[in-house]
Every structure is written in structure tokens, then in C-alpha cells.
Design a protein around this motif. Sequence first.
Motif, PDB file in Angstrom:
ATOM      1  N   THR A  20       0.152  -8.864  19.310  1.00  0.00           N
ATOM      2  CA  THR A  20      -0.659  -7.153  18.386  1.00  0.00           C
ATOM      3  C   THR A  20      -1.644  -6.925  18.967  1.00  0.00           C
ATOM      4  O   THR A  20      -2.083  -6.355  18.178  1.00  0.00           O
ATOM      5  N   ARG A  21      -1.750  -6.301  19.759  1.00  0.00           N
ATOM      6  CA  ARG A  21      -3.155  -5.507  20.240  1.00  0.00           C
ATOM      7  C   ARG A  21      -3.730  -5.024  19.666  1.00  0.00           C
ATOM      8  O   ARG A  21      -4.574  -4.850  19.231  1.00  0.00           O
ATOM      9  N   THR A  22      -2.691  -3.463  19.493  1.00  0.00           N
ATOM     10  CA  THR A  22      -3.809  -2.692  18.633  1.00  0.00           C
ATOM     11  C   THR A  22      -2.356  -2.251  17.322  1.00  0.00           C
ATOM     12  O   THR A  22      -2.347  -1.485  16.563  1.00  0.00           O
ATOM     13  N   HIS A  23      -1.978  -3.202  16.586  1.00  0.00           N
ATOM     14  CA  HIS A  23      -1.640  -3.560  15.634  1.00  0.00           C
ATOM     15  C   HIS A  23      -2.533  -2.485  14.858  1.00  0.00           C
ATOM     16  O   HIS A  23      -4.187  -2.963  14.107  1.00  0.00           O
ATOM     17  N   PRO A  24      -2.419  -1.576  13.785  1.00  0.00           N
ATOM     18  CA  PRO A  24      -2.941  -0.798  13.169  1.00  0.00           C
ATOM     19  C   PRO A  24      -4.174  -1.841  11.691  1.00  0.00           C
ATOM     20  O   PRO A  24      -4.870  -2.512  11.984  1.00  0.00           O
ATOM     21  N   GLY A  25      -3.173  -3.098  11.291  1.00  0.00           N
ATOM     22  CA  GLY A  25      -3.821  -3.697  10.067  1.00  0.00           C
ATOM     23  C   GLY A  25      -5.091  -4.525  11.452  1.00  0.00           C
ATOM     24  O   GLY A  25      -6.014  -4.192  10.057  1.00  0.00           O
ATOM     25  N   ARG A  68      -3.675   2.553  -1.876  1.00  0.00           N
ATOM     26  CA  ARG A  68      -3.525   0.891  -1.505  1.00  0.00           C
ATOM     27  C   ARG A  68      -3.912   1.038   0.003  1.00  0.00           C
ATOM     28  O   ARG A  68      -5.018   0.772   0.551  1.00  0.00           O
ATOM     29  N   PHE A  69      -2.371   1.938   0.713  1.00  0.00           N
ATOM     30  CA  PHE A  69      -3.005   1.892   2.181  1.00  0.00           C
ATOM     31  C   PHE A  69      -4.074   2.405   2.789  1.00  0.00           C
ATOM     32  O   PHE A  69      -4.750   2.096   3.372  1.00  0.00           O
ATOM     33  N   TRP A  70      -3.216   3.842   1.966  1.00  0.00           N
ATOM     34  CA  TRP A  70      -5.329   4.949   2.237  1.00  0.00           C
ATOM     35  C   TRP A  70      -6.657   3.621   2.084  1.00  0.00           C
ATOM     36  O   TRP A  70      -7.771   4.679   2.385  1.00  0.00           O
ATOM     37  N   GLY A  71      -7.016   3.703   0.741  1.00  0.00           N
ATOM     38  CA  GLY A  71      -8.282   3.197   0.274  1.00  0.00           C
ATOM     39  C   GLY A  71      -8.053   2.267   1.198  1.00  0.00           C
ATOM     40  O   GLY A  71      -9.474   2.028   1.135  1.00  0.00           O
ATOM     41  N   SER A  72      -7.446   1.644   1.363  1.00  0.00           N
ATOM     42  CA  SER A  72      -7.705   0.741   2.580  1.00  0.00           C
ATOM     43  C   SER A  72      -8.719   0.758   4.330  1.00  0.00           C
ATOM     44  O   SER A  72      -9.731   0.657   4.599  1.00  0.00           O
ATOM     45  N   ALA A  73      -7.837   1.450   4.794  1.00  0.00           N
ATOM     46  CA  ALA A  73      -8.536   2.009   5.177  1.00  0.00           C
ATOM     47  C   ALA A  73      -9.754   2.562   5.651  1.00  0.00           C
ATOM     48  O   ALA A  73     -10.203   3.195   6.842  1.00  0.00           O
ATOM     49  N   ALA A  74      -9.804   4.233   4.693  1.00  0.00           N
ATOM     50  CA  ALA A  74     -10.764   5.244   4.017  1.00  0.00           C
ATOM     51  C   ALA A  74     -11.863   4.051   4.172  1.00  0.00           C
ATOM     52  O   ALA A  74     -13.290   3.588   4.742  1.00  0.00           O
ATOM     53  N   ALA A  75     -12.209   2.892   3.198  1.00  0.00           N
ATOM     54  CA  ALA A  75     -13.023   1.629   3.346  1.00  0.00           C
ATOM     55  C   ALA A  75     -12.991   0.607   4.346  1.00  0.00           C
ATOM     56  O   ALA A  75     -14.547   1.120   4.766  1.00  0.00           O
ATOM     57  N   SER A 125     -11.944  -8.806   0.158  1.00  0.00           N
ATOM     58  CA  SER A 125     -10.816  -7.028  -0.235  1.00  0.00           C
ATOM     59  C   SER A 125      -9.535  -7.479   0.219  1.00  0.00           C
ATOM     60  O   SER A 125      -9.144  -8.278   1.237  1.00  0.00           O
ATOM     61  N   TRP A 126      -8.836  -6.421  -0.256  1.00  0.00           N
ATOM     62  CA  TRP A 126      -7.337  -6.384   0.007  1.00  0.00           C
ATOM     63  C   TRP A 126      -7.217  -6.140   1.660  1.00  0.00           C
ATOM     64  O   TRP A 126      -5.705  -6.177   2.482  1.00  0.00           O
ATOM     65  N   THR A 127      -7.995  -5.546   2.283  1.00  0.00           N
ATOM     66  CA  THR A 127      -7.564  -4.525   3.978  1.00  0.00           C
ATOM     67  C   THR A 127      -7.409  -6.063   4.990  1.00  0.00           C
ATOM     68  O   THR A 127      -6.723  -5.900   5.104  1.00  0.00           O
ATOM     69  N   SER A 128      -7.887  -7.228   4.133  1.00  0.00           N
ATOM     70  CA  SER A 128      -7.744  -8.176   5.039  1.00  0.00           C
ATOM     71  C   SER A 128      -6.278  -8.588   5.204  1.00  0.00           C
ATOM     72  O   SER A 128      -5.797  -9.225   5.539  1.00  0.00           O
ATOM     73  N   GLN A 129      -5.871  -8.046   3.898  1.00  0.00           N
ATOM     74  CA  GLN A 129      -4.258  -8.587   4.161  1.00  0.00           C
ATOM     75  C   GLN A 129      -3.694  -8.062   4.137  1.00  0.00           C
ATOM     76  O   GLN A 129      -2.491  -8.254   5.796  1.00  0.00           O
ATOM     77  N   LEU A 130      -4.246  -6.862   5.317  1.00  0.00           N
ATOM     78  CA  LEU A 130      -3.209  -4.972   5.554  1.00  0.00           C
ATOM     79  C   LEU A 130      -2.884  -5.729   6.759  1.00  0.00           C
ATOM     80  O   LEU A 130      -1.803  -5.570   8.104  1.00  0.00           O
ATOM     81  N   SER A 131      -4.411  -6.634   7.546  1.00  0.00           N
ATOM     82  CA  SER A 131      -4.333  -7.091   8.864  1.00  0.00           C
ATOM     83  C   SER A 131      -3.238  -7.818   9.687  1.00  0.00           C
ATOM     84  O   SER A 131      -3.350  -7.889  10.695  1.00  0.00           O
ATOM     85  N   LEU A 132      -2.570  -8.498   8.631  1.00  0.00           N
ATOM     86  CA  LEU A 132      -1.521  -9.370   8.695  1.00  0.00           C
ATOM     87  C   LEU A 132       0.363  -8.554   9.277  1.00  0.00           C
ATOM     88  O   LEU A 132       0.802  -9.228   9.668  1.00  0.00           O
TER      89      LEU A 132
END
Length: 683
Positions: free
Chosen positions: A24-29, A65-72, A42-49
Motif C-alpha cells: 500500500t505504498r500510496t495508502h493515504p493513512g 476524526r478523519f479531517w482532524g487527523s489529516a490536518a494535524a 495519536s489516533w492518526t497512527s491508527q488511521l495508517s492501518l
Amino acid sequence: MASQSYRAGLFWSQLVRCTTLGQTRTHPGRYLSSLHPPPPDSWTSQLSLLPHQDLYRLSVTDPDRFWGSAAADRLHWVEPFQQVQDCDLSRGRINWFLGGKLNVSGECLDRHAKTEPSRTRLILVRDLCSSPVCPSIRELLETTCRLANTLKSHGIHKGDRLAIYMPVSPLAVAAMLACARIGAVHTVVFAGFSSDALAGRIQDAQCKAVITCNQGVRGGRLIELKATVDAAVKNCPSVQHVFVSQRTENPTMMGKLDIPLEEVMSSESAVCPPESLDSEDLLFLLYTSGSTGKPKGLVHTQAGYLLYSSMTHQYVFDYRDGDVFGCVADIGWITGHSYVVYGPLCNGATTVLFESTPVYPNPGRYWEMVERLRINQFYGAPTALRLLLKYDESWVKKYDRSSLRTLGSVGEPINHEAWHWFHSVVGEGRCPLVDTWWQTETGGICIAPRPAEDEAPIVPSMAMRPFYGIQPIIIGDQGEVLSRPSVSGALCISQPWPGMARSINGNHQRFIDTYFTPYPGYYFTGDGAVLSEDGFYQITGRIDDVINISGHRLGTAEIEDALDEHPAVPETAVVGIPHEIKGEVPFAFVVLKDDVSVNPTTVLQQLRELVSTKIAKYAVPEHFLVVKRLPKTRSGKIMRRILRKVAMETTCDLGDVSTLDDPSVIAEIVESLEQYRKQRETK
Ligand code: WT7
């Protein structure tokens, strides 16, 4: 934040699927966490999976959660935001990343200048094929700072408005970023607009200054930009300064408002600290046409717009670090703002500025540029493709296009012939072609395939899939939500997203009335759409009185207003009809005063000039038909639907004409049209 992240961790553990690294090289998370590793809790580390289908679901079920994570993760905050969003679509209230502070020019310049100062981030391709101009990011930063300091020395500060009337050039980009740096609000006006159109925008925005060039050069022709600005500012008392850049060597007459830009910039410091700006401070206004009234100055703000343009730039085009991104749009349109300037620069891309036309000096122009610059993503408009496919394929094939990875289309529906030509001839069938649907109002791409993430093949001429956080909804005539496939309706979006416009300059009520009142609680796009059996979206075109000429949006009412100014013309009606290359062209029905002194040929010529001076050359109707009267309802409303059918010669299927005041008017107009066609044929 801590307790939220804990809860989020639990929440995600149920969603997370095992994915292997590399797959998943280009995987957003994964990108989110790999570019700027988030803190371990950070909950964004969860997003990455998350796999992307889950990520999409999450983006619409838990947008905060989605946008907050992305913005942070993606933006560098001078002060962190306290609240992800505060939105109420029914009132047109849209706020994102409240309490946060940052600077857009800092994100686009300083951040990258720090890591790789000498890397090229802009490539200007001049009208004539001389060597491209390639400023490094440090040079661009210095130019931006000098310009920002110049503005400040001339009394321009945070919140002031500036018009930029320039063709694409590094200086125009620096002008946009200089405004962003000091918190001034730019409004770029497409350099093809007339002085009246420019004046209207300057007046509406109350611009304190204009930045322009002495002349532009396009397709081998000189464009008198400064002269147009001179004519415009005569009627604009708010303008205190006109900064004039010297694009050509020709001498320029300087008046009392005029300031030679390069000269004053050279004595300014190349350092200008970026102003810390609130997420919701204004970034720019951009004027666009609606179905009624004057063009609307859509308001875009800082953080949400930047986040959305940069994320869409990355995921829709499969942008990767080091890529050369070639969007051939003019900076006068939203495509130029989001995908020539803000999105790519925020992502650290090398972005191409194309000053010329697709056929100058020959129809191999785009592909020669692709070969020379090793462009990885090429983003253009169907109208240009339709023009180019008329020429021999050798104009494409003689250039090496192996660098291309993604092709993109924007601005109007892409027909099958153009889609296949672009995909097979230009892309040799190996590059995904993304048909991207969006609008000035949406700030960035809303519906488009995301080839890097999808296994499903791309369906030709279909925008297909909503971007993260975008929840499209199709609504029928009775206001009912259409969930069955193959039924077309009005395209709306049911949830706010960070890139959307915040208001119309000076008229928030018009913003509410235009976009949020037709279908309460939803954002109404003005377009129609249909959902396919496979669950993909196809855009069917405007369902209001807006037409699209070569990808340029124009309200028919605007053209009518210009025509109606003629004293010998009591009434007109303009409709759009299909055109092989331009997509659509305006067709004008004109009622002339019943007066012997009126010479129709002279009047029609004057009408052409009127549209050209009031709006722009491209807005001049392709056809003028003089008629005795227009079809109207009993309450006096012009039935444009009928006129469109007459103009397209599909009168066998006129639909319901029972509300017409006098149905005999149709036969009358059809007869005039036949005569008109005969005359054109004999010419
Ligand atoms: C209108 C927006 C998108 C930036 C450039 C134009 C039409 C745009 C598509 C597409 C079919 C499209 C719509 C839309 N449009 N992209 N891929 N397929 N139609 O921005 O000037 O604000 O115009 O352009 O009708 O509403 P704009």
C-alpha cells in the motif's frame, strides 16, 4: 486529545485489517504517518492501518476524526486547532479547524525551502519554446518575500483585497503567495476578461491594488493587459496602486497609480516573516458565474482549503515525492489555484506553469513539454483534447511520454472519443485517466477515481467515486433522495468538507439561497448526476442556466444582460447548444425594436462587441437569431427549455408546451431558424 485517542484506538481496532507493508505504498493513512510521524498515542497512527474503503467509510461517518487527523498530520500549525469543525449547512455556516493558526505561504514555501532549498518547484514553460524557467524553492520564497514587503510598504495589510490580472508566471504565483504571507486576500481575474468584467470584480471586492503585467504573450500574440487595467481602474476608486511587472520589453506608459513592480521589489528585503493567520481568515476570492445576477465572489479560507487541495492533489493523481506535476490550467480559474499553485506546492511538488496554448507553435506542444520536463501527471481540459485529436497522431507519438503516470481531465464532461484518445494515444493505454468533477465552490476535486487505491477498472467518462469526506446524494424532482441506480437527479453533497467555499463576498444570504436553500440541509451543485448499477457517479451536466464554453463557466443571464444594453434590443434569450470542440456555445435569440432605422446586420455586430467588452471574447454567442418574439409562459417567463430544443433542432420532442402563452410562436421561430441556416449554408 489523550482520552479521545484512547477511545479512537479501541474504535479502530475493530476496523483495522492487516495490510502488508509495501503493498500500500500510496495508502493515504500510511502516507499520513510516514511523512510526519504522529506521536505514538495519536489516533492518526491508527488511521495508517486502514484500507481505503474503510477509510472512506470513516471519513463520512466520523469526519471530525478523519479531517482532524489529516490536518494535524499534514499541516504545520503555529497554534493547534481546538475544534475540527463547526458547520450548519442549512445556514451556510462553515468553519473548520477552529482556533488553529498557520500560514499558507509558509506551508507552500518555507517548509520545503528548509529541507531542499535548491530544488526546483516551479517550471515556467514560455509561449515560445525557449528553455523553461526553473526557479528553485528558495528563489520563489525570496521573490514572494520581496513582493510581500513591497505590498506592506505600500500600505497593504491583512484583510486588504488585491486583484491579480496576470497570465501564469512565477511572479503571478509569488503574488498569490505574497498575499497569503501577509494575510491580504487575492482575487485572480482571468487575463482574458474584459476591462468591464475586471472593473466589476475589483469593485465588488473593493480591491486596494491591482498587480498586472505590461503585456501578456499567448499563442504568439501580445495581450494588452496594462491597457485593460487602465480602462478598468478608471471606475474603481478603491484602487490606490497598480503594480506593473515588465513581461515584455515594450515600453509601458506609466500613470499616477502605477508602480514598476520589479524595480520596487529589488529594493525590498528578501525576508518577510509569515503572518500567523486564523484557519478561517480569508485566503482568496474567486469570481464565477451563476444562473442569475452578477458573478459571485466565492470566499475561500486558509487551512481547510489548503488541506483539501493538497490531499486531493496527492490521492487523485497518485502524486509521489519528486514528481513533476503538469496542470495546464490558467491561474485565473480554480483549477489553477488548487492544482497549479496551492495543492502541488503544499505537497512539495514541482509544478508546471504553462503560458501557451495547446496548438502553438504546433499541436505537439503539450507532448513536447511532457518529454522535455519528464512530466508525471498531466491534467488538462477536454476542449483541448477534442481539438488535438483532429490532428495526426504523429504529433503525439513523436515525443517520449514514458514519464506519464496519471492523466486527468477537468472542467466539463469528457466525451468518449476524447477519453479514448487521451487514454490510448497519449497514455498508451497504460496510464489511469481520472475524470475529475468539482467546482470553484468546492475548492478541490470531489468526485474522481483514485486509481492508486482501487482495483476496480476506471469506467470511461465517469467521475466515479467521491473523495474522502464527500457524501454525494442525488435528489429527484419532488425533493426525494434517489437511491435507485440509473435515475438522474440533482447532485447535492450532504456533509460539509474542509475545502468548500465559506460565503459569497458581501452577500452571505445569496450564498445560502444559491447553494443551501434549493435542497435544505444539502449543498446543491447545480449539476445533474446519475448513479450507475455499480455504484459509480456520472455527471450529466448543468441543470440550471449555466453553460460551459471550452471549460469556462458562464451564466446565460450574464450574456443576456450584456445584449440587453443595446438600445435597439428590447429582449433576448441565450441558451447553450453542443459544439464539437468547445463543448457548448451560446446561441442568442434576439428581438429587435420595430423601427425602420434599425439595421439588423449592424446591430448584430454591435451586439458581438458588447459581449466582448462587457464580459470576454469567448462569451460572444456563436449564433444570433433575430425573432419577432420569444416563447413565454402566461406569467411572462421565457421558456428557455423550448428555445434550447429549437436551437438544437429537436422540436419533434418539445415536451409540455401547455403553459405557453401563445404556442404559434414556436412555428414562427422555427421558420426564422430555417432561413438563418439557409443563409449560413449559402455563405
Ligand atoms: C462546473 C464547475 C472543476 C474546476 C474547473 C471548472 C462542470 C467540472 C466536470 C467533469 C462534468 C464538469 C460542472 C461544474 N464540470 N468538471 N469532470 N465532468 N462536468 O470549475 O468553473 O467552477 O465550473 O464545471 O458543470 O458545475 P467551474
